[in-house]
Each structure stands twice: as structure tokens, then as C-alpha cells.
Design a protein around this motif. Structure first.
Motif, PDB file in Angstrom:
ATOM      1  N   UNK A 203      81.019  23.141  26.789  1.00  0.00           N
ATOM      2  CA  UNK A 203      79.834  23.668  27.469  1.00  0.00           C
ATOM      3  C   UNK A 203      79.186  24.846  26.726  1.00  0.00           C
ATOM      4  N   UNK A 204      79.938  25.863  26.289  1.00  0.00           N
ATOM      5  CA  UNK A 204      79.291  26.965  25.558  1.00  0.00           C
ATOM      6  C   UNK A 204      78.648  26.511  24.244  1.00  0.00           C
ATOM      7  N   UNK A 205      79.253  25.489  23.603  1.00  0.00           N
ATOM      8  CA  UNK A 205      78.766  25.027  22.305  1.00  0.00           C
ATOM      9  C   UNK A 205      77.452  24.281  22.455  1.00  0.00           C
ATOM     10  N   UNK A 206      77.366  23.446  23.498  1.00  0.00           N
ATOM     11  CA  UNK A 206      76.167  22.610  23.659  1.00  0.00           C
ATOM     12  C   UNK A 206      75.260  23.132  24.784  1.00  0.00           C
ATOM     13  N   UNK A 207      75.439  24.387  25.168  1.00  0.00           N
ATOM     14  CA  UNK A 207      74.630  24.983  26.226  1.00  0.00           C
ATOM     15  C   UNK A 207      73.136  24.873  25.921  1.00  0.00           C
ATOM     16  N   UNK A 208      72.748  25.289  24.719  1.00  0.00           N
ATOM     17  CA  UNK A 208      71.326  25.266  24.350  1.00  0.00           C
ATOM     18  C   UNK A 208      70.764  23.845  24.292  1.00  0.00           C
ATOM     19  N   UNK A 209      71.443  22.877  23.649  1.00  0.00           N
ATOM     20  CA  UNK A 209      70.918  21.498  23.665  1.00  0.00           C
ATOM     21  C   UNK A 209      70.763  20.928  25.078  1.00  0.00           C
ATOM     22  N   UNK A 210      71.693  21.269  25.982  1.00  0.00           N
ATOM     23  CA  UNK A 210      71.597  20.783  27.355  1.00  0.00           C
ATOM     24  C   UNK A 210      70.375  21.368  28.065  1.00  0.00           C
ATOM     25  N   UNK A 211      70.132  22.652  27.838  1.00  0.00           N
ATOM     26  CA  UNK A 211      68.964  23.305  28.449  1.00  0.00           C
ATOM     27  C   UNK A 211      67.676  22.688  27.902  1.00  0.00           C
ATOM     28  N   UNK A 212      67.634  22.430  26.606  1.00  0.00           N
ATOM     29  CA  UNK A 212      66.463  21.786  25.996  1.00  0.00           C
ATOM     30  C   UNK A 212      66.253  20.397  26.600  1.00  0.00           C
ATOM     31  N   UNK A 213      67.366  19.680  26.805  1.00  0.00           N
ATOM     32  CA  UNK A 213      67.309  18.341  27.412  1.00  0.00           C
ATOM     33  C   UNK A 213      66.713  18.407  28.818  1.00  0.00           C
ATOM     34  N   UNK A 214      67.121  19.414  29.582  1.00  0.00           N
ATOM     35  CA  UNK A 214      66.588  19.584  30.937  1.00  0.00           C
ATOM     36  C   UNK A 214      65.102  19.918  30.918  1.00  0.00           C
ATOM     37  N   UNK A 215      64.694  20.768  29.991  1.00  0.00           N
ATOM     38  CA  UNK A 215      63.281  21.132  29.876  1.00  0.00           C
ATOM     39  C   UNK A 215      62.444  19.900  29.517  1.00  0.00           C
ATOM     40  N   UNK A 216      62.954  19.092  28.587  1.00  0.00           N
ATOM     41  CA  UNK A 216      62.247  17.858  28.203  1.00  0.00           C
ATOM     42  C   UNK A 216      62.118  16.929  29.409  1.00  0.00           C
ATOM     43  N   UNK A 217      63.199  16.802  30.177  1.00  0.00           N
ATOM     44  CA  UNK A 217      63.153  15.942  31.367  1.00  0.00           C
ATOM     45  C   UNK A 217      62.131  16.472  32.371  1.00  0.00           C
ATOM     46  N   UNK A 218      62.001  17.804  32.464  1.00  0.00           N
ATOM     47  CA  UNK A 218      61.007  18.403  33.353  1.00  0.00           C
ATOM     48  C   UNK A 218      59.592  18.080  32.917  1.00  0.00           C
ATOM     49  N   UNK A 219      59.345  18.156  31.606  1.00  0.00           N
ATOM     50  CA  UNK A 219      58.019  17.817  31.070  1.00  0.00           C
ATOM     51  C   UNK A 219      57.702  16.350  31.311  1.00  0.00           C
ATOM     52  N   UNK A 220      58.738  15.520  31.329  1.00  0.00           N
ATOM     53  CA  UNK A 220      58.539  14.077  31.501  1.00  0.00           C
ATOM     54  C   UNK A 220      58.574  13.632  32.963  1.00  0.00           C
ATOM     55  N   UNK A 221      58.738  14.594  33.891  1.00  0.00           N
ATOM     56  CA  UNK A 221      58.616  14.215  35.295  1.00  0.00           C
ATOM     57  C   UNK A 221      59.782  14.513  36.203  1.00  0.00           C
ATOM     58  N   UNK A 222      60.892  15.063  35.684  1.00  0.00           N
ATOM     59  CA  UNK A 222      62.005  15.428  36.564  1.00  0.00           C
ATOM     60  C   UNK A 222      61.560  16.560  37.493  1.00  0.00           C
ATOM     61  N   UNK A 223      62.023  16.575  38.741  1.00  0.00           N
ATOM     62  CA  UNK A 223      61.615  17.622  39.686  1.00  0.00           C
ATOM     63  C   UNK A 223      61.921  19.027  39.164  1.00  0.00           C
ATOM     64  N   UNK A 224      61.067  19.971  39.528  1.00  0.00           N
ATOM     65  CA  UNK A 224      61.230  21.361  39.062  1.00  0.00           C
ATOM     66  C   UNK A 224      62.556  21.936  39.538  1.00  0.00           C
ATOM     67  N   UNK A 225      62.959  21.611  40.781  1.00  0.00           N
ATOM     68  CA  UNK A 225      64.206  22.195  41.283  1.00  0.00           C
ATOM     69  C   UNK A 225      65.420  21.707  40.492  1.00  0.00           C
ATOM     70  N   UNK A 226      65.347  20.477  39.979  1.00  0.00           N
ATOM     71  CA  UNK A 226      66.441  19.953  39.151  1.00  0.00           C
ATOM     72  C   UNK A 226      66.512  20.703  37.834  1.00  0.00           C
ATOM     73  N   UNK A 227      65.353  20.913  37.219  1.00  0.00           N
ATOM     74  CA  UNK A 227      65.310  21.623  35.924  1.00  0.00           C
ATOM     75  C   UNK A 227      65.772  23.061  36.100  1.00  0.00           C
ATOM     76  N   UNK A 228      65.205  23.744  37.087  1.00  0.00           N
ATOM     77  CA  UNK A 228      65.541  25.151  37.316  1.00  0.00           C
ATOM     78  C   UNK A 228      66.999  25.305  37.743  1.00  0.00           C
TER      79      UNK A 228
END
Length: 624
Positions: A203-228
Motif C-alpha cells: 500500500x505505501x509503495x503504490x499509494x500514489x498510483x492508486x490515488x491517480x487511478x481513483x482520480x482518473x475514474x472520477x474524471x470518467x464518471x465514478x461518483x465524487x464520494x467514491x473518489x474522495x
């Protein structure tokens, strides 16, 4: 197939009935409290605790409804740029992320309930554990709903299996930190123990890639509460290592003292919009203002302000009365471009008037007195209304738009028709500003009053239609409240990591001019308002800008009005301001034409916002 549809409709009706009962209870308890306090100088035992947990249930059940109907607040800005052949894959990707995060919330909320509350804890006669069990139930329900809907899509067996495997792998990865910090792993099978060790170590190693993945999913339509919420979950699992904190902050936010005001005023606005109140009010404003140059346009602006004040979400105003106002302006000879621009611009014009939801939410988030913020918003709100009204007068003079002769009889007739609706703002404001009712009690008075008016006086809403009103409002209420809960957890992380203080120090060391800071703040807020709804922006950005206001010696109430005025303008900002899309849908025009029609109004309102920003007296003249 028909049996399945009937079963689904019955379940939806059951869920909406539950929310209706909860909302009626939420409104009835404060009214009873006021009556009992008046006659017996006491109150209802544990009434405040009961109300707070009713709000928790409304938020979670409303969120489930929003998930089931695909109505959660989302950006979706990048979705339209995805080629058609990749749309399904993109949707499945977002759903897999959403389900994984929901399963993490489900697990963390179970541990939170058993850690935070004893079996003996009670709210009145009900167990606190029972009342809070709605959290894991609804998170699991949302996850299962999305899984079922995705599997029902027309896709091959291999794609369904691949989707399930992706959900299981991602879900296990996100759930692992909750299990690791709350379960004795020695009691688990060896391979599960090993997988948990690996995922927690990664988790600490891939923390940043996971956050980027969530942001991308938000831009593509994932609910804001899921991203946040997902970003917060990852950050807390790495920095603190104890994920139930996310659910603890979520619970604290949704059971806050002032939170019940949000669903109460929201449902009031929806009842207004679903009845014939809009037609009656339009007739009143038309008769009252249509007899002088620009009067019919001023009437359109005022009716929009009236509706937005109670609905909070500007979309309701455009969808509820925009079409009718469009036809009326057309009959008076107002050209297509101007009427489209003025109605689109007026869609959020009442956000600075009490009892506006964004003002209440800002006051709660910034820990300011709601009454003070209400007073501060009146003159800035009037200034923005005047800016559009003067534009309407200029237009009618230039184009010689017809206006009617004053007719006292027609004015009195229109007042008689909408008399009870016109009383609503006065009843709410007098009860609140007189000190006889809290903001929650004022919200309850508004709900009960408008129900009596529309159900018993005008007889336009029966129980079946009330269920339909709740069906429309529940996703909005649930969507706002669940973002509020997740943003509280995010704020906890930011404060724990001292991010606002660090940001203040960084900016103050580079920008020494207060004027330059205010210019940059306005630009940033308009852009934020363009890409985010006002509720999300308030919950995410306010904790960051409050310390900056102190650094540059900006009065906290003035800062709040600056914030709200800019976010109001953000609804109108191309390319993705919310009002633009709603106007395109409601007025059946392409986005390009909407863009062209709003340009002059955007700059007129921008001038008003600049005046509000740089002349603090406009906001603070009656603030002690």
C-alpha cells in the motif's frame, strides 16, 4: 422478465416509502419540540440524538437510491472524449473501482460500529449499534447493486468472469488494511494471512498510483464520494494504519447538530417544484413587474431566485420553471439568444439569499454563525439580481419589448392564488431570526407548512405523489450528505498532516499582496465551480482557504460570501458549468449556442462578483 420488473418496482417503492417516513419524522420531531417547549418548558427526551440518526439513515438510504438510479454527483468531464468502442470498458473499469471502495467502506464501518459503541449504548429505546448498522448494510447494498447491474449488461461470459475477478482482486486489496488493523490474523488461514501481509506492505509503495487511478475514474464518471472517500481511505491506511477512522469521521459529520437542516430545506424545494406553485408564482411576478420596461425579465430573474433559494441545487430551478419562463419571454418578443442567456444565468442566482443550502453548508464547514452569514449574503445577492435586472431593462428599452398596463385587480388575483407560497420565506425567516426556532426547526416548519399548503389547501400532492417527490429528492439529499461525510474524513487527514497550514505558509511566502491573492482566489474558485458542484467544492476547498483568509486578514464572513459568489458564477462558466448542460437539455439547444448566449451575462455577473470581492462593506455592512 415482467415479474422481475414488478419486484424491482415494489422494492423501489418500499425504499422510497421508508425515506418518506424518515423525512416526515425529521420534520415532525422539531415541530413537536417547539410546541412542547412552548407549553411545558421542556422537550422530547433524546430528540436531537434521534434526529441526527434519522439523518444518517436518510443519507445512506438516499445514497443507495442514487446508486440504483445512477444519480450520484459525478464529474464525467472526460467520459465524452472516450471513443464509442471503449465506452463499455471504461464504464466497467469505473464500476470495478466503485465496488472495491464500497466493500472497503463496508468492512471499515463494521469494525467502527463494534469499536465505537458498546452493546448497552442507546438512543432513546433503540440500540446505537442497530441505528448505525445502516452504514454497512447500505454500503454492501450499493456494491451488490452495481455488481448485479454490470453482470446484466449485454456482454460475453468471459467479460463477466473478468469483471468479477477484477472486483475480487481490487476488493481484497482495499479491504485488507481494515482486516489487518482489526482482526487477529493468526486465526486466519495461512494463504489469506500471507495475502494480507503483501497487500498492506504494498500500500505505501503504490499509494500514489492508486490515488491517480481513483482520480482518473472520477474524471470518467465514478461518483465524487467514491473518489474522495477512496483517496481518504488510502491516505489514512498508509499514514495512520487504522481505517475505521474514516467511518468515525463519516458518522460524526452526518450526525452533526446542524446537518438536519440540509434534507429539510431540500425536500421543501422539491415539493415546491413538483406542485403547481411555479405557475402561480410566475403569474404573480409577471403581473407585479410586467407593467414597466424590463419588468417581465425582472420577473423571470426573481422567480428563479425564489426557487434557487429553497432548492439550493440550481438544476432544479432550470428544470422546474425554466421551460415555462422560456415560453413566456418568447410571447413577449424576447429573442431566443437573450432569453436563453438570461434564464441560464438566473439558474443559480438565489444562492446568496436565506435559507440557501450552500450558505448553511458553508457555515457548518467553516464553523460560522448561520444567522450572520444569512445577513451577509443579502446585499451581495441583491447586487447580482440587480445586475441582471438592469440588463433586462436595457434590453427591453433597446428592442421596444411590449409591456402590459398595470392592473391592480390582476395583481390582487395573482396574490390570492399564490398567497400561501409567498408566506413561506417570511415564516421561515421570522421564526429563525426572531430566535423562536433554530435553523433545523425553521427547516421543519418549512416542510410541514408547504405540505399543508400543497396537500390540503391546493390539493396538488397526495401520498402517492409525495413518494414521487421523495424519489426525485432522495438521490440529491443522499448524494450531498455522503460527500459531506467523506469530506469530513478527508479534512481529518488534512488537519492531521497540517496541510492547510503548510499551504498557507507556502502561498504567503510567495504572494505578499492581498489584492493579488484575491484575484487568484477568484480565478481558482470560478474554475472549481465550473468543474465541481457547489456542495463538493464547499466541503473540499473551505478547509484549505480558511487559513489563507486569516493570513491576508480577510473577514471570515466576507471570505464566505466571496466563495459562494464565485461558485455561483462557476455554474455558468464554460465548458462544463452545470447550468450550461441543464439549459441545453431544457431548452433543446446545442451547447455551442448556449455558450454564445451566456457570454454577456457571465461578464455582467463577473463585475458584480469583483465588486463583492473588493468592497467588503457590501457583505459586512450589517455584520457586527
Amino acid at each position: 422478465m415482467n415479474t422481475e420488473i414488478d419486484r424491482k418496482n415494489k422494492f423501489e417503492y418500499f425504499v422510497n416509502t421508508i425515506i418518506t417516513i424518515l423525512i416526515v419524522l425529521l420534520a415532525a420531531i422539531p415541530i413537536l419540540e417547539v410546541i412542547i417547549r412552548f407549553f411545558f418548558k421542556s422537550g422530547i427526551t433524546a430528540s436531537h440524538a434521534m434526529m441526527r440518526h434519522i439523518v444518517l439513515w436518510i443519507a445512506l438510504v438516499g445514497s443507495y437510491v442514487a446508486t440504483a438510479n445512477g444519480r450520484h454527483l459525478a464529474m464525467e468531464a472526460g467520459k465524452k472524449y472516450i471513443p464509442e468502442k471503449f465506452q463499455k470498458a471504461t464504464s466497467s473499469f469505473c464500476k470495478a473501482i466503485e465496488i472495491s471502495i464500497l466493500m472497503a467502506f463496508f468492512t471499515a464501518s463494521i469494525f467502527f460500529i463494534f469499536i465505537a459503541f458498546d452493546a448497552s449504548d442507546r438512543v432513546g429505546y433503540l440500540s446505537t449499534r442497530f441505528l448505525t448498522a445502516i452504514m454497512p448494510i447500505c454500503f454492501l447494498g450499493m456494491a451488490l447493486n452495481q455488481i448485479i447491474n454490470e453482470l446484466k449488461k449485454d456482454s460475453s461470459f468471459e467479460k463477466k468472469v473478468g469483471f468479477l475477478l477484477a472486483v475480487i482482486l481490487l476488493g481484497a486489496f482495499f479491504v485488507a488494511p481494515s482486516l489487518y488493523s482489526n482482526v487477529d490474523t493468526n486465526n486466519l488461514p495461512g494463504f489469506i494471512n500471507k495475502l494480507m501481509d503483501i497487500s498492506v506492505a504494498l500500500m505505501p509503495v503504490i499509494q500514489t498510483p492508486l490515488i491517480v487511478l481513483l482520480i482518473i475514474s472520477g474524471i470518467l464518471g465514478a461518483p465524487i464520494f467514491i473518489v474522495l472517500g477512496g483517496i481518504t481511505y488510502i491516505l489514512i491506511s498508509v499514514s495512520i494504519g487504522y481505517t475505521p477512522i474514516v467511518m468515525n469521521e463519516f458518522y460524526v459529520a452526518l450526525t452533526g447538530n446542524m446537518i438536519p437542516a440540509i434534507p429539510l430545506f431540500t425536500i421543501t424545494g422539491f415539493i415546491l417544484s413538483e406542485s403547481q406553485a411555479g405557475k402561480r408564482l410566475i403569474e404573480f411576478f409577471k403581473e407585479s413587474f410586467g407593467w414597466f420596461p424590463g419588468g417581465i425579465i425582472i420577473a423571470a430573474v426573481l422567480i428563479s431566485a425564489f426557487f434557487t433559494t429553497f432548492t439550493g441545487a440550481s438544476g432544479v430551478t432550470i428544470l422546474a420553471v425554466g421551460g415555462l419562463l422560456y415560453i413566456i419571454l418568447e410571447k413577449y418578443g424576447v429573442d431566443k439568444k437573450f432569453r436563453t442567456g438570461i434564464l441560464t444565468s438566473s439558474g443559480s442566482i438565489g444562492l446568496l439569499f436565506p435559507p440557501s443550502l450552500p450558505i448553511i453548508l458553508y457555515a457548518i464547514t467553516a464553523n460560522l454563525d448561520i444567522k450572520t452569514l444569512f445577513v451577509a449574503g443579502i446585499f451581495p445577492g441583491v447586487l447580482i439580481v440587480l445586475s441582471l435586472s438592469i440588463t433586462g431593462i436595457w434590453y427591453t428599452q433597446k428592442h421596444k419589448i411590449q409591456y402590459e398596463k398595470v392592473n391592480i385587480f390582476n395583481i390582487l388575483k395573482s396574490i390570492k392564488k399564490c398567497f400561501w407560497e409567498l408566506l413561506l420565506p417570511f415564516i421561515v425567516l421570522i421564526s429563525f431570526f426572531s430566535g423562536r426556532a433554530t435553523i433545523i426547526e425553521a427547516g421543519a416548519i418549512a416542510v410541514i407548512y408547504i405540505l399543508i399548503v400543497e396537500v390540503f389547501i391546493h390539493k396538488e400532492i397526495d401520498f402517492k405523489k409525495l413518494i414521487a417527490v421523495v424519489k426525485k429528492s432522495a438521490p440529491v439529499i443522499g448524494g450531498i450528505l455522503i460527500i459531506l461525510g467523506m469530506s469530513k474524513a478527508f479534512s481529518f487527514y488534512m488537519i492531521d498532516e497540517m496541510i492547510p497550514q503548510r499551504l498557507s505558509e507556502w502561498i504567503s511566502s510567495r504572494i505578499t499582496s492581498k489584492i493579488l491573492f484575491l484575484i487568484l482566489l477568484n480565478i481558482m474558485l470560478i474554475i472549481a465551480g465550473c468543474f465541481m458542484d457547489i456542495f463538493s467544492a464547499t466541503l473540499i476547498l473551505v478547509p484549505l482557504i480558511l487559513p489563507l483568509g486569516e493570513v491576508y486578514n480577510i473577514h471570515p464572513v466576507h471570505l464566505g460570501i466571496i466563495f459562494l459568489a464565485n461558485l455561483e458564477l462557476g455554474y455558468l462558466t464554460p465548458p462544463v458549468g452545470l447550468n450550461i448542460f441543464l439549459a441545453s437539455y431544457r431548452f433543446e439547444q446545442p451547447l455551442e449556442k448556449i455558450y454564445l448566449s451566456i457570454v454577456p451575462f457571465f461578464f455582467i455577473m463577473l463585475v458584480a462578483v469583483i465588486l463583492i470581492t473588493f468592497i467588503p462593506a457590501i457583505s459586512l455592512m450589517f455584520v457586527s
